[in-house]
Design a protein around this motif. Structure first.
Motif, PDB file in Angstrom:
ATOM      1  N   HIS A 125       0.842  -1.203   0.000  1.00 59.43           N
ATOM      2  CA  HIS A 125       0.000   0.000   0.000  1.00 59.43           C
ATOM      3  C   HIS A 125       0.878   1.255   0.000  1.00 59.43           C
ATOM      4  N   PRO A 126       1.492   1.589  -1.158  1.00 61.33           N
ATOM      5  CA  PRO A 126       2.371   2.757  -1.196  1.00 61.33           C
ATOM      6  C   PRO A 126       1.635   4.068  -0.925  1.00 61.33           C
ATOM      7  N   ASP A 127       0.324   4.089  -1.045  1.00 61.11           N
ATOM      8  CA  ASP A 127      -0.480   5.259  -0.700  1.00 61.11           C
ATOM      9  C   ASP A 127      -1.327   4.985   0.537  1.00 61.11           C
ATOM     10  N   GLY A 128      -0.768   4.211   1.459  1.00 59.40           N
ATOM     11  CA  GLY A 128      -1.496   3.844   2.671  1.00 59.40           C
ATOM     12  C   GLY A 128      -1.916   5.028   3.506  1.00 59.40           C
ATOM     13  N   ASP A 129      -1.156   6.128   3.423  1.00 65.25           N
ATOM     14  CA  ASP A 129      -1.546   7.326   4.175  1.00 65.25           C
ATOM     15  C   ASP A 129      -2.923   7.811   3.736  1.00 65.25           C
ATOM     16  N   PHE A 130      -3.269   7.643   2.473  1.00 58.59           N
ATOM     17  CA  PHE A 130      -4.580   8.030   1.955  1.00 58.59           C
ATOM     18  C   PHE A 130      -5.547   6.847   1.886  1.00 58.59           C
ATOM     19  N   ASP A 131      -5.049   5.703   1.435  1.00 58.25           N
ATOM     20  CA  ASP A 131      -5.930   4.578   1.139  1.00 58.25           C
ATOM     21  C   ASP A 131      -6.414   3.828   2.380  1.00 58.25           C
ATOM     22  N   LEU A 132      -5.672   3.869   3.450  1.00 58.12           N
ATOM     23  CA  LEU A 132      -5.992   3.042   4.613  1.00 58.12           C
ATOM     24  C   LEU A 132      -6.496   3.852   5.812  1.00 58.12           C
ATOM     25  N   VAL A 133      -7.148   4.985   5.559  1.00 60.42           N
ATOM     26  CA  VAL A 133      -7.662   5.777   6.680  1.00 60.42           C
ATOM     27  C   VAL A 133      -8.757   5.010   7.400  1.00 60.42           C
ATOM     28  N   ASP A 134      -8.800   5.201   8.707  1.00 61.33           N
ATOM     29  CA  ASP A 134      -9.779   4.528   9.552  1.00 61.33           C
ATOM     30  C   ASP A 134     -10.330   5.565  10.520  1.00 61.33           C
ATOM     31  N   PRO A 135     -11.626   5.875  10.424  1.00 67.09           N
ATOM     32  CA  PRO A 135     -12.186   6.876  11.335  1.00 67.09           C
ATOM     33  C   PRO A 135     -11.924   6.561  12.807  1.00 67.09           C
ATOM     34  N   ALA A 136     -11.833   5.291  13.143  1.00 64.97           N
ATOM     35  CA  ALA A 136     -11.581   4.906  14.536  1.00 64.97           C
ATOM     36  C   ALA A 136     -10.205   5.360  15.009  1.00 64.97           C
ATOM     37  N   GLN A 137      -9.302   5.653  14.060  1.00 65.16           N
ATOM     38  CA  GLN A 137      -7.945   6.086  14.411  1.00 65.16           C
ATOM     39  C   GLN A 137      -7.739   7.589  14.243  1.00 65.16           C
ATOM     40  N   ALA A 138      -8.809   8.332  13.952  1.00 64.76           N
ATOM     41  CA  ALA A 138      -8.673   9.762  13.656  1.00 64.76           C
ATOM     42  C   ALA A 138      -8.006  10.533  14.789  1.00 64.76           C
ATOM     43  N   GLU A 139      -8.449  10.335  16.004  1.00 64.29           N
ATOM     44  CA  GLU A 139      -7.867  11.066  17.134  1.00 64.29           C
ATOM     45  C   GLU A 139      -6.388  10.734  17.284  1.00 64.29           C
ATOM     46  N   ASN A 140      -6.051   9.464  17.152  1.00 62.74           N
ATOM     47  CA  ASN A 140      -4.662   9.038  17.239  1.00 62.74           C
ATOM     48  C   ASN A 140      -3.831   9.644  16.104  1.00 62.74           C
ATOM     49  N   ASP A 141      -4.379   9.650  14.890  1.00 62.70           N
ATOM     50  CA  ASP A 141      -3.655  10.222  13.750  1.00 62.70           C
ATOM     51  C   ASP A 141      -3.407  11.717  13.937  1.00 62.70           C
ATOM     52  N   LEU A 142      -4.392  12.435  14.495  1.00 70.28           N
ATOM     53  CA  LEU A 142      -4.208  13.871  14.745  1.00 70.28           C
ATOM     54  C   LEU A 142      -3.140  14.115  15.806  1.00 70.28           C
ATOM     55  N   GLN A 143      -3.104  13.267  16.831  1.00 73.57           N
ATOM     56  CA  GLN A 143      -2.078  13.412  17.867  1.00 73.57           C
ATOM     57  C   GLN A 143      -0.699  13.063  17.313  1.00 73.57           C
ATOM     58  N   THR A 144      -0.638  12.043  16.481  1.00 69.86           N
ATOM     59  CA  THR A 144       0.633  11.664  15.857  1.00 69.86           C
ATOM     60  C   THR A 144       1.163  12.808  15.003  1.00 69.86           C
TER      61      THR A 144
END
Length: 166
Positions: A84-103
């Motif tokens: 998944h070379p575009d995993g940053d876009f292709d593999l988004v998961d709403p359940a991880q949104a808060e974690n992604d924003l903190q990261t």
């Protein structure tokens, strides 16, 4: 979220940091007050781009340029894989949104903590590249990267809830 305009008269480093901070804050304004599902929505078909994907992408960009390139640290890929070379876009998961924003917030803070230790003309090399780059180049590149993606964020946000802004 408050966005601070960059200085109009300042030393070069303060100007560069001011413009980078302005664009980072612009991204945060574009994602503010949305649900996790809205952040993950791909609202401009057929693109897999979403606001959360942009946050994840810019997390990787921050880590790559400041930690890997400038500081020479080995940073494992967070979202990218060979499959998944575009995993940053292709593999988004709403359940991880808060974690992604903190990261993302952590990556920005780490980038600033790294950059402060180098002069603007400090040379470095990117992995698997021969040419030299400078911290000055890195700042300018990051401003360009954010400016481009903030344009995408404008369109994505408008498609989600009609909100527009500068």
């Amino acid at each position: 979220m408050t966005r601070i305009d960059p200085p109009t008269v300042a030393a070069e480093r303060e100007l560069l940091q001011g413009f980078l901070d302005f664009h980072r804050q612009t991204l945060l304004l574009k994602v503010a007050d949305l649900s996790a599902e809205q952040l993950a929505r791909r609202s401009v078909e057929p693109s897999s781009m979403s606001l959360l994907g942009l946050v994840r992408h810019l997390t990787e960009v921050e880590q790559y340029w400041f930690k890997t390139c400038l500081a020479g640290e080995v940073v494992p890929d967070r979202y990218w894989t060979a499959e998944h070379p575009d995993g940053d876009f292709d593999l988004v998961d709403p359940a991880q949104a808060e974690n992604d924003l903190q990261t993302y917030a952590d990556a920005v803070q780490e980038s600033d903590e790294i950059a402060v230790h180098y002069a603007l003309d400090h040379p470095f090399r990117r992995p698997r590249r021969e040419e030299e780059y400078s911290l000055r180049y890195l700042y300018i590149h990051m401003v360009e990267e954010y400016a481009r993606h903030n344009g995408h964020a404008d369109l994505l946000r408008e498609r989600i809830d009609g909100r527009t802004g500068e």
